[in-house]
Design a protein around this motif. Structure first.
Motif, mmCIF file in Angstrom:
data_model
loop_
_atom_site.group_PDB
_atom_site.id
_atom_site.type_symbol
_atom_site.label_atom_id
_atom_site.label_comp_id
_atom_site.label_asym_id
_atom_site.label_seq_id
_atom_site.Cartn_x
_atom_site.Cartn_y
_atom_site.Cartn_z
ATOM 1 N N VAL B 120 0.852 -1.192 0.000
ATOM 2 C CA VAL B 120 0.000 0.000 0.000
ATOM 3 C C VAL B 120 0.884 1.238 0.000
ATOM 4 O O VAL B 120 1.750 1.372 0.868
ATOM 5 C CB VAL B 120 -0.926 0.014 1.234
ATOM 6 C CG1 VAL B 120 -1.761 1.285 1.255
ATOM 7 C CG2 VAL B 120 -1.816 -1.215 1.242
ATOM 8 N N PRO B 121 0.718 2.128 -0.948
ATOM 9 C CA PRO B 121 1.498 3.379 -0.936
ATOM 10 C C PRO B 121 1.144 4.214 0.276
ATOM 11 O O PRO B 121 -0.005 4.255 0.714
ATOM 12 C CB PRO B 121 1.085 4.071 -2.236
ATOM 13 C CG PRO B 121 -0.224 3.472 -2.598
ATOM 14 C CD PRO B 121 -0.224 2.082 -2.084
ATOM 15 N N VAL B 122 2.139 4.911 0.828
ATOM 16 C CA VAL B 122 1.927 5.637 2.083
ATOM 17 C C VAL B 122 0.951 6.794 1.941
ATOM 18 O O VAL B 122 0.364 7.233 2.922
ATOM 19 C CB VAL B 122 3.275 6.134 2.651
ATOM 20 C CG1 VAL B 122 4.148 4.973 3.062
ATOM 21 C CG2 VAL B 122 3.984 7.022 1.646
ATOM 22 N N TRP B 123 0.750 7.308 0.714
ATOM 23 C CA TRP B 123 -0.156 8.444 0.567
ATOM 24 C C TRP B 123 -1.612 8.036 0.815
ATOM 25 O O TRP B 123 -2.476 8.892 0.967
ATOM 26 C CB TRP B 123 -0.013 9.087 -0.809
ATOM 27 C CG TRP B 123 -0.327 8.201 -1.984
ATOM 28 C CD1 TRP B 123 0.583 7.540 -2.764
ATOM 29 C CD2 TRP B 123 -1.618 7.861 -2.500
ATOM 30 N NE1 TRP B 123 -0.072 6.828 -3.730
ATOM 31 C CE2 TRP B 123 -1.418 6.998 -3.610
ATOM 32 C CE3 TRP B 123 -2.923 8.209 -2.147
ATOM 33 C CZ2 TRP B 123 -2.467 6.484 -4.346
ATOM 34 C CZ3 TRP B 123 -3.979 7.694 -2.896
ATOM 35 C CH2 TRP B 123 -3.751 6.830 -3.981
ATOM 36 N N ILE B 124 -1.838 6.729 0.864
ATOM 37 C CA ILE B 124 -3.203 6.252 1.119
ATOM 38 C C ILE B 124 -3.704 6.743 2.479
ATOM 39 O O ILE B 124 -4.871 7.098 2.645
ATOM 40 C CB ILE B 124 -3.246 4.708 1.069
ATOM 41 C CG1 ILE B 124 -3.160 4.215 -0.375
ATOM 42 C CG2 ILE B 124 -4.506 4.170 1.727
ATOM 43 C CD1 ILE B 124 -4.383 4.513 -1.189
ATOM 44 N N PHE B 125 -2.815 6.784 3.443
ATOM 45 C CA PHE B 125 -3.248 7.095 4.813
ATOM 46 C C PHE B 125 -3.745 8.538 4.967
ATOM 47 O O PHE B 125 -4.856 8.759 5.463
ATOM 48 C CB PHE B 125 -2.121 6.762 5.789
ATOM 49 C CG PHE B 125 -1.717 5.313 5.744
ATOM 50 C CD1 PHE B 125 -0.527 4.925 5.140
ATOM 51 C CD2 PHE B 125 -2.542 4.329 6.255
ATOM 52 C CE1 PHE B 125 -0.161 3.593 5.071
ATOM 53 C CE2 PHE B 125 -2.185 2.991 6.192
ATOM 54 C CZ PHE B 125 -0.990 2.628 5.602
ATOM 55 N N PRO B 126 -2.965 9.551 4.550
ATOM 56 C CA PRO B 126 -3.535 10.902 4.631
ATOM 57 C C PRO B 126 -4.713 11.108 3.684
ATOM 58 O O PRO B 126 -5.621 11.882 3.981
ATOM 59 C CB PRO B 126 -2.367 11.829 4.264
ATOM 60 C CG PRO B 126 -1.433 10.976 3.486
ATOM 61 C CD PRO B 126 -1.567 9.602 4.067
ATOM 62 N N ALA B 127 -4.710 10.380 2.573
ATOM 63 C CA ALA B 127 -5.834 10.498 1.646
ATOM 64 C C ALA B 127 -7.129 9.997 2.285
ATOM 65 O O ALA B 127 -8.195 10.582 2.086
ATOM 66 C CB ALA B 127 -5.546 9.715 0.372
ATOM 67 N N MET B 128 -7.029 8.925 3.065
ATOM 68 C CA MET B 128 -8.226 8.402 3.732
ATOM 69 C C MET B 128 -8.757 9.411 4.747
ATOM 70 O O MET B 128 -9.964 9.627 4.853
ATOM 71 C CB MET B 128 -7.892 7.084 4.441
ATOM 72 C CG MET B 128 -7.696 5.904 3.514
ATOM 73 S SD MET B 128 -7.176 4.421 4.392
ATOM 74 C CE MET B 128 -8.522 4.204 5.535
#
Lengths: 71, 157
Positions: B120-128
């Motif tokens: 999972v790319p790390v940008w997923i977390f702030p995007a969520m």
């Protein structure tokens, strides 16, 4: 909660007119709510809490059951 | 129009304007920086920092203005009730979509694709977090305007 969902009607508008054409603004200030709430009450879109219902009745000098009627 | 209605409209305008600005910025940035649209898409996401302006919506609750406003409460019992209902609507939609996104993604990857692990790319977390916040704000604002009746017919505060 919409007043019509639980079958509550009110005579606020008639009582206002009988009290020297009291305005919605004046009634709102006396019972401590916004004019929007008075408008919503008269339109049957809002059922007041018990304390508010008592305050409104006291302004008109009548009982709560004379202001709010359950079908 | 009540302060809550003004705040709701302000939030919707900020969110809608931010998305519109992002969409308009992509071709502009592509032309300005001599890059393809796909190359500027990620850096242009910085424009979503404008969503922080939604915090200014609370200024609509200040008791300034005319004589009538000084005699009315900022929030009466009906306003608090509508606020609570709008918050509940916002949190309900957020939680529903959050669960669908999480469980749905797991179900697709595990049962349909047969994957045991994914990267999972790390940008997923702030995007969520950002997407969840936008969903909540939009739902709460729309619910607020729906409960008040979508118009300023109750002219006043």
């Amino acid at each position: 909660m919409p007043a019509d969902s639980i079958g509550i009607e009110n005579t606020i508008r008639r009582l206002r007119f009988e009290r020297d054409q009291m305005t919605q603004q004046s009634l709102a200030e006396r019972v401590g709510v916004t004019r929007q709430t008075i408008i919503a009450l008269e339109a049957g879109r809002y059922a007041p809490s018990l304390p508010l219902a008592v305050r409104i009745a006291r302004v008109f000098g009548v009982g709560v059951e004379d202001v709010f009627l359950i079908d | 129009m009540h302060s809550q209605q003004k705040a709701a409209w302000f939030v919707l305008i900020v969110i809608g304007g931010t998305f519109a600005l992002y969409a308009a910025a992509l071709p502009l940035f592509s032309w300005w920086f001599h890059r393809t649209v796909s190359e500027v898409a990620a850096p242009a996401l910085g424009l979503f920092g404008l969503l922080g302006l939604t915090g200014l919506a609370n200024l609509s609750y200040s008791a300034r203005g005319g004589r009538n406003q000084m005699k009315e409460p900022v929030m009466d019992e009906r306003d608090w009730q509508l606020s609570t209902r709008a918050w509940s609507a916002g949190m309900s939609v957020f939680w529903l979509l959050f669960c669908i996104a999480g469980i749905g993604t797991w179900a697709c990857l595990y049962y349909l694709r047969g994957l045991q692990q994914v990267t999972v790319p790390v940008w997923i977390f702030p995007a969520m977090i950002g997407a969840g916040g936008v969903i909540f704000l939009v739902t709460r604002s729309v619910a607020t305007l729906h409960f008040y009746g979508w118009n300023a017919g109750d002219a006043g505060r």
